[in-house]
Design an enzyme around this catalytic site. Structure first.
Site, PDB file in Angstrom:
ATOM      1  N   ASN A   1     -44.369 -63.067-104.841  1.00  0.00           N
ATOM      2  CA  ASN A   1     -45.809 -63.331-104.805  1.00  0.00           C
ATOM      3  C   ASN A   1     -46.544 -62.570-103.705  1.00  0.00           C
ATOM      4  O   ASN A   1     -47.763 -62.406-103.786  1.00  0.00           O
ATOM      5  CB  ASN A   1     -46.027 -64.842-104.623  1.00  0.00           C
ATOM      6  CG  ASN A   1     -47.436 -65.188-104.217  1.00  0.00           C
ATOM      7  OD1 ASN A   1     -48.360 -65.117-105.011  1.00  0.00           O
ATOM      8  ND2 ASN A   1     -47.618 -65.563-102.954  1.00  0.00           N
TER       9      ASN A   1
ATOM     10  N   TYR B   1     -55.344 -51.781-105.478  1.00  0.00           N
ATOM     11  CA  TYR B   1     -54.842 -53.086-105.900  1.00  0.00           C
ATOM     12  C   TYR B   1     -54.546 -53.097-107.394  1.00  0.00           C
ATOM     13  O   TYR B   1     -53.453 -53.510-107.828  1.00  0.00           O
ATOM     14  CB  TYR B   1     -55.870 -54.155-105.546  1.00  0.00           C
ATOM     15  CG  TYR B   1     -55.438 -55.557-105.894  1.00  0.00           C
ATOM     16  CD1 TYR B   1     -54.530 -56.243-105.094  1.00  0.00           C
ATOM     17  CD2 TYR B   1     -55.954 -56.208-107.014  1.00  0.00           C
ATOM     18  CE1 TYR B   1     -54.143 -57.536-105.399  1.00  0.00           C
ATOM     19  CE2 TYR B   1     -55.569 -57.496-107.332  1.00  0.00           C
ATOM     20  CZ  TYR B   1     -54.662 -58.155-106.526  1.00  0.00           C
ATOM     21  OH  TYR B   1     -54.272 -59.432-106.845  1.00  0.00           O
TER      22      TYR B   1
ATOM     23  N   ASP C   1     -40.811 -59.131 -93.998  1.00  0.00           N
ATOM     24  CA  ASP C   1     -41.718 -58.052 -94.396  1.00  0.00           C
ATOM     25  C   ASP C   1     -41.178 -57.499 -95.701  1.00  0.00           C
ATOM     26  O   ASP C   1     -40.144 -56.826 -95.718  1.00  0.00           O
ATOM     27  CB  ASP C   1     -41.754 -56.966 -93.318  1.00  0.00           C
ATOM     28  CG  ASP C   1     -42.642 -55.784 -93.694  1.00  0.00           C
ATOM     29  OD1 ASP C   1     -43.213 -55.784 -94.809  1.00  0.00           O
ATOM     30  OD2 ASP C   1     -42.750 -54.841 -92.888  1.00  0.00           O
ATOM     31  N   VAL C   2     -41.846 -57.761 -96.816  1.00  0.00           N
ATOM     32  CA  VAL C   2     -41.297 -57.385 -98.115  1.00  0.00           C
ATOM     33  C   VAL C   2     -41.229 -55.881 -98.319  1.00  0.00           C
ATOM     34  O   VAL C   2     -40.525 -55.405 -99.219  1.00  0.00           O
ATOM     35  CB  VAL C   2     -42.093 -58.030 -99.276  1.00  0.00           C
ATOM     36  CG1 VAL C   2     -42.000 -59.542 -99.213  1.00  0.00           C
ATOM     37  CG2 VAL C   2     -43.553 -57.555 -99.288  1.00  0.00           C
TER      38      VAL C   2
ATOM     39  N   LYS D   1     -50.831 -53.491-109.345  1.00  0.00           N
ATOM     40  CA  LYS D   1     -50.564 -54.636-110.211  1.00  0.00           C
ATOM     41  C   LYS D   1     -50.232 -54.196-111.637  1.00  0.00           C
ATOM     42  O   LYS D   1     -49.385 -54.824-112.301  1.00  0.00           O
ATOM     43  CB  LYS D   1     -51.760 -55.596-110.202  1.00  0.00           C
ATOM     44  CG  LYS D   1     -51.958 -56.299-108.868  1.00  0.00           C
ATOM     45  CD  LYS D   1     -50.702 -57.068-108.440  1.00  0.00           C
ATOM     46  CE  LYS D   1     -50.925 -57.889-107.196  1.00  0.00           C
ATOM     47  NZ  LYS D   1     -49.722 -58.661-106.795  1.00  0.00           N
TER      48      LYS D   1
END
Length: 244
Positions: free
Chosen positions: A86, A151, A59-60, A155
């Site tokens: 990623n 999102y 789990d990042v 980013k």
């Protein structure tokens, strides 16, 4: 075999774009640790490259999980040379109806996850005085898309984080760059193109007139991890078919 002997960690590496990057790295001779919450299609890679693939449940957004991932990669393969951060998620919804939990999940995965993975990988790479780190952004980092506020914001933040990390880690022998895909026929992009009305409205913005293939993005990741990009640092590489 541009990555022969290299050990790479790829988060979100068991499906979609991450799986395509892992496949390309293996083709170029790397040993690969695919990290994700679920194994998904990892069995195919393990069968094609026995002994050179390790799946690690991760789990990042969890600090300990990321630390365990990087330690496991270094212990299993004896080194940690490349990170491709990623793993990502998207919780679409216009701002007035976007829930706080959805916002926080997007930030935790896309931004905090990138920070944790870069930090822990850099600690290993610093000891060896060399390394390559590739973060993953999106064409939406610099373009407005209704309903993609969470999102897009994460980013855009990943791109600035990458530039800062490159300035800090470059003197330690670690190149840090960002890969920014456009519309791709995997993962979130596949869902996007599944709606003909939506896709027709965006197709005209592409000078190449088509959606990208996952393999084309993977080739760019190989470039950023390989010997041809030794003098590239702090760069955001857009691979988007000439998206306007």
């Amino acid at each position: 075999m541009r990555l022969a002997g290299r050990v790479a960690v790829i988060t979100g590496g068991t499906k979609g774009l991450g799986l395509a990057i892992a496949t390309a790295f293996l083709t170029e001779g790397a040993r690969v640790v695919c990290a994700a919450r679920h194994p998904h299609d990892i069995g195919k890679l393990e069968a094609e490259a026995p002994g050179r693939v390790l799946y690690r449940p991760t789990d990042v957004a969890d600090e300990r999980s990321v630390q365990d991932l990087m330690n496991a990669a270094a212990e299993h393969f004896g080194a940690l040379d490349v990170l491709v951060s990623n793993a990502g998620t998207s919780r679409d919804g216009k701002i007035v109806r976007l829930g706080l939990a959805e916002w926080q999940e997007t930030v935790a995965t896309n931004l905090t996850g990138t920070f944790l993975c870069v930090r822990e990988a850099a600690r290993h790479m610093t000891e060896r005085g060399a390394g390559r780190i590739v973060t993953v952004s999106s064409s939406l980092a610099g373009r407005v898309a209704l309903g993609a506020s969470a999102y897009s914001a994460t980013k855009a933040a990943v791109e600035m984080f990458t530039r800062t990390a490159a300035a800090e880690l470059g003197p330690k022998g670690i190149n840090v760059n960002c890969l920014s895909p456009g519309y791709v026929d995997e993962g979130m992009g596949k869902r996007f193109s599944a709606d003909p009305a939506v896709w027709d409205a965006h197709k005209s913005r592409l000078s190449l007139g088509r959606m990208g293939r996952a393999e084309e993005i993977a080739d760019a990741a190989v470039y950023l991890a390989g010997p041809e990009s030794t003098y590239v640092n702090g760069h955001v590489l857009e691979v988007n078919g000439g998206l306007a």
